[in-house]
Structure formats: C-alpha cells, structure tokens
Write a protein that holds these residues in place. Structure first.
Motif, PDB file in Angstrom:
ATOM      1  N   ALA A  47       0.837  -1.199   0.000  1.00 16.58           N
ATOM      2  CA  ALA A  47       0.000   0.000   0.000  1.00 16.58           C
ATOM      3  C   ALA A  47       0.875   1.254   0.000  1.00 16.58           C
ATOM      4  O   ALA A  47       0.605   2.224  -0.721  1.00 16.58           O
ATOM      5  N   CYS A  50       2.870   1.587  -3.477  1.00 20.12           N
ATOM      6  CA  CYS A  50       2.056   2.174  -4.542  1.00 20.12           C
ATOM      7  C   CYS A  50       1.905   3.677  -4.342  1.00 20.12           C
ATOM      8  O   CYS A  50       1.996   4.464  -5.307  1.00 20.12           O
ATOM      9  N   TRP A  51       1.682   4.085  -3.094  1.00 23.78           N
ATOM     10  CA  TRP A  51       1.535   5.527  -2.822  1.00 23.78           C
ATOM     11  C   TRP A  51       2.814   6.270  -3.188  1.00 23.78           C
ATOM     12  O   TRP A  51       2.759   7.342  -3.811  1.00 23.78           O
ATOM     13  N   ARG A  54       3.213   6.875  -6.898  1.00 24.90           N
ATOM     14  CA  ARG A  54       2.267   7.868  -7.425  1.00 24.90           C
ATOM     15  C   ARG A  54       2.692   9.310  -7.155  1.00 24.90           C
ATOM     16  O   ARG A  54       2.108  10.241  -7.716  1.00 24.90           O
ATOM     17  N   GLN A  61      -0.948   9.594 -10.596  1.00 28.01           N
ATOM     18  CA  GLN A  61      -2.325   9.133 -10.787  1.00 28.01           C
ATOM     19  C   GLN A  61      -2.394   7.789 -11.509  1.00 28.01           C
ATOM     20  O   GLN A  61      -3.372   7.485 -12.204  1.00 28.01           O
ATOM     21  N   LYS A  63      -2.983   3.973 -12.407  1.00 30.74           N
ATOM     22  CA  LYS A  63      -4.010   3.009 -12.049  1.00 30.74           C
ATOM     23  C   LYS A  63      -3.374   1.844 -11.304  1.00 30.74           C
ATOM     24  O   LYS A  63      -2.310   1.353 -11.700  1.00 30.74           O
ATOM     25  N   ILE A  64      -4.005   1.403 -10.224  1.00 33.76           N
ATOM     26  CA  ILE A  64      -3.516   0.249  -9.475  1.00 33.76           C
ATOM     27  C   ILE A  64      -4.268  -0.990  -9.965  1.00 33.76           C
ATOM     28  O   ILE A  64      -5.501  -1.028  -9.956  1.00 33.76           O
ATOM     29  N   ASP A 202     -10.591  -3.477  -3.278  1.00 33.67           N
ATOM     30  CA  ASP A 202      -9.782  -2.470  -3.975  1.00 33.67           C
ATOM     31  C   ASP A 202     -10.033  -1.075  -3.412  1.00 33.67           C
ATOM     32  O   ASP A 202      -9.105  -0.266  -3.292  1.00 33.67           O
ATOM     33  N   ARG A 203     -11.286  -0.797  -3.060  1.00 33.19           N
ATOM     34  CA  ARG A 203     -11.598   0.508  -2.453  1.00 33.19           C
ATOM     35  C   ARG A 203     -10.863   0.669  -1.129  1.00 33.19           C
ATOM     36  O   ARG A 203     -10.287   1.732  -0.853  1.00 33.19           O
ATOM     37  N   GLU A 206      -7.166   1.382  -1.656  1.00 36.71           N
ATOM     38  CA  GLU A 206      -6.888   2.792  -1.974  1.00 36.71           C
ATOM     39  C   GLU A 206      -6.883   3.640  -0.711  1.00 36.71           C
ATOM     40  O   GLU A 206      -6.034   4.526  -0.540  1.00 36.71           O
ATOM     41  N   SER A 209      -3.705   2.881   1.168  1.00 36.78           N
ATOM     42  CA  SER A 209      -2.556   3.516   0.525  1.00 36.78           C
ATOM     43  C   SER A 209      -2.456   4.988   0.910  1.00 36.78           C
ATOM     44  O   SER A 209      -1.374   5.504   1.206  1.00 36.78           O
ATOM     45  N   GLU A 210      -3.596   5.676   0.928  1.00 37.17           N
ATOM     46  CA  GLU A 210      -3.595   7.087   1.320  1.00 37.17           C
ATOM     47  C   GLU A 210      -3.231   7.253   2.787  1.00 37.17           C
ATOM     48  O   GLU A 210      -2.557   8.219   3.168  1.00 37.17           O
TER      49      GLU A 210
END
Length: 356
Positions: A47, A50-51, A54, A61, A63-64, A202-203, A206, A209-210
């Motif tokens: 997580a 990926c962040w 980005r 931005q 796509k994961i 997946d939600r 995300e 990750s944030e």
C-alpha cells in the motif's frame, strides 16, 4: 510559467509540509501508467509502495491493478510485491522469492549500514526514494541524501522489518504493539467473517494507501521542517565555535529544544572533529542560559567532560561562591548540566571546567 508561479505562491502560503506535498502531487499531469500488485489481503508494505510511486511524475495518478495473474501483471508498467522477480531493469520489485536478500545499501552479505531485509516498499524506497523526497520537498541533492537515510531509519525500516517477520529485539516480549502503521493497515482488511467483493477490497486498498502516505508525509515533514533545519544550525555553530571560545570546544546553539546531539556526532565525523566538543550553551524557555556537557556517542549518561564535582547539587549564591562566578543558578547532581543568568556566565562555567 504562470501555472508554476501560481503553484509556488500557493505553496509559500501553506503551513504544513503534507499540504505542500499534496499540492505538488495534485499539480502533476496524469501519467497514464499502471502499477501492479497482488490481490487479496493487503499490508502496509505494498500500500505504501504504490503511494510512493504515485508521487512521481512518471507514475502520477497511475491506475492500481491488483491481481496474481501473470498475464495481467505482465501488462503493467511496474509491479511490486508479487511475481517472484526482483529486477530493477524490468521494473519488477518482489521480495518473496527464495534466496532474496537485499538491504537499503548492501547486498546478500549485509555489508552496508542497514541490516534489515527489504520489503517491496523498501525496494521502491531504495530505487526511487531520493527522487520521491526531492519531488515532495524540493531539496538539494545533499539534503535529499541526508533525508533519504534518516527517513529510512526513522520510518521505513520498521515496515520492512515487520513485513519480513523480523523481531525488533531478542528475548521474551513484555507487551504487544498494535498501534503502528502496519497493524492499522492490517485492520482495514475485511474481517475473517466479513464478506466483501473485489471492488470493495480495492476501495479499501486505496484508502489504506492514502493512510500510509499520510504517515509517510507526517514523518518526512518532521525531518524537512525540523530535523534538517536543526542540522544546519548545529553545523553553523560548529563552524563558528572558535569565535565562542579559543579552544573550539564550546558551541552556542539558538535553542536547546532542537535535536542536536546526533547532528553533532555526525558533523564532527564529517568535519574531522571527532569528540572535540565538550559543552553546548543555549538559552532555555525561562531565559536562563544552560551549559550542557556533551555525552560520549552511544551512551546516555557518560559525559565527555562533566561540570566540576564540587559544584554539583549547589544553587545560587552557594554555587556562585564555590565556582567563583557571580549569578550562577545551579549545577545538576550528575554534573551534566548547569545554569546561569547570562551567556557570559554560562561561558565562564564551561571555561573554568575546561581549565581544571
């Protein structure tokens, strides 16, 4: 350009580092790239990885894609934490394969400064961390290198250790720690008795990750706005030490509240002055000037030179008479710190100690 000027104006009026970093990220155009990682349960490791990606113009931005299907992953521009391949030239960053062992600055022999095996986010940090920091903080190459090393030690290394199942200590555990980032991200997964579909997983990924990114920025911001500034002030004090005292063994700092000890040790090595500074002078929040002994590196209580034993535990007039220095305030029983009403008096206390 006008857009760049507007961004710099906006950044200059933002109070916090995370706000400034978020504005820089928002200003990046979409990259159109895809980042691949595994499906199913998620951890702080991928997580965060990926962040981090980005934050870069190359993957802004992006796509994961979460899958374990090789054909799906092969179509991704970069893949982390899945695939059993570590090959930077192919932008593949997994750490699960047999025989893998990589540290931040070493190889399979573990011959670098850091000894902890890297996770996927550690691999991303190793190869892209400097670029990420420079993008987020707009630092010089020298400062970027300092931040890259310190941020790994203070923030990233713990994630590598936990993801790889490396204990922090030897012996029996006295309590359980479940408030760290890895545990908090773990709790964002569906419970064992909770049924969710892939879209919901997946939600949540995300969101996880944030959350990882928020912690990353908070920790990095402490270094950029506090730690790095303190280092510059300690370096300046070292360069001006001979103006304070002919011996060059006394520093004057703008504030005793800044983190100065580790900076002092590292800068002494950098400037070929190992173990030379004996005392640091600074004014505290009450206006009293303090004279603090520098400890031997790697110890908490062993001073390079303590304030004189006859002074210890004394205060005010009794201390002033014993020291032969008017307006003394105190010397601690352990001799590691003392106080005086004026800078000149604190300097005189340090000078008298050096002459003994």
């Amino acid at each position: 350009t006008n857009k760049q000027q507007a961004l710099h104006f906006k950044l200059s009026h933002m109070a916090t580092f995370p706000e400034r970093a978020a504005a820089r990220r928002a200003a990046l155009p979409p990259s159109g790239k895809t980042i691949g990682t595994h499906s199913g349960g998620f951890q702080a490791d991928e997580a965060l990885g990926c962040w981090m990606l980005r934050q870069l113009p190359t993957y802004a931005q992006a796509k994961i894609v979460r899958s374990r299907d090789k054909e799906v992953l092969d179509k991704c521009d970069i893949v982390i934490d899945v695939g059993d391949i570590y090959d930077p030239s192919k932008l593949r960053f997994d750490h699960h394969q047999r025989g893998f062992f990589e540290t931040l600055d070493g190889d399979k022999e573990g011959n670098g400064r850091w000894k902890t095996k890297l996770s996927a986010s550690g691999l991303i940090y190793k190869h892209f961390g400097r670029e990420i920091i420079a993008q987020l903080a707009e630092t010089s190459p020298e400062d970027t290198e300092l931040l890259w090393a310190e941020h790994y030690t203070q923030f990233m290394e713990g994630i590598d250790g936990k993801d790889n199942g490396i204990e922090m200590y030897e012996g029996a555990r006295r309590y359980r720690e479940s408030s760290d980032l890895s545990c908090r991200i773990g709790r964002m997964n569906p419970r064992w008795n909770e049924t969710v579909d892939d879209a919901e997983r997946d939600r949540r990924f995300e969101l996880a990750s944030e959350r990882c990114g928020a912690d990353f920025l908070e920790a990095l911001g402490e270094l950029v706005d506090g730690w790095l500034t303190a280092r510059a002030l300690v370096k300046k004090a070292l360069e001006e030490r001979n103006q304070v005292h002919a011996s060059g063994k006394i520093l004057v700092l703008e504030s005793g509240g800044m983190p100065w000890k580790e900076h002092l040790y590292s800068l002494e090595r950098e400037l070929a002055l190992p173990g030379q500074i004996m005392f640091v002078l600074f004014v505290d929040s009450s206006g009293m000037w303090r004279v603090q002994a520098v400890t031997v590196e790697g110890t908490d209580f062993q001073n390079r030179l303590s304030l004189p034993e006859p002074w210890r535990g004394l205060r005010n007039e009794e201390l002033s008479q014993k020291a032969g220095i008017p307006d003394c305030c105190f010397v601690h029983n352990a001799g590691f710190i003392g106080g005086h009403k004026t800078f000149e008096g604190a300097l005189a206390m340090a000078d008298a100690t050096l002459k003994l």
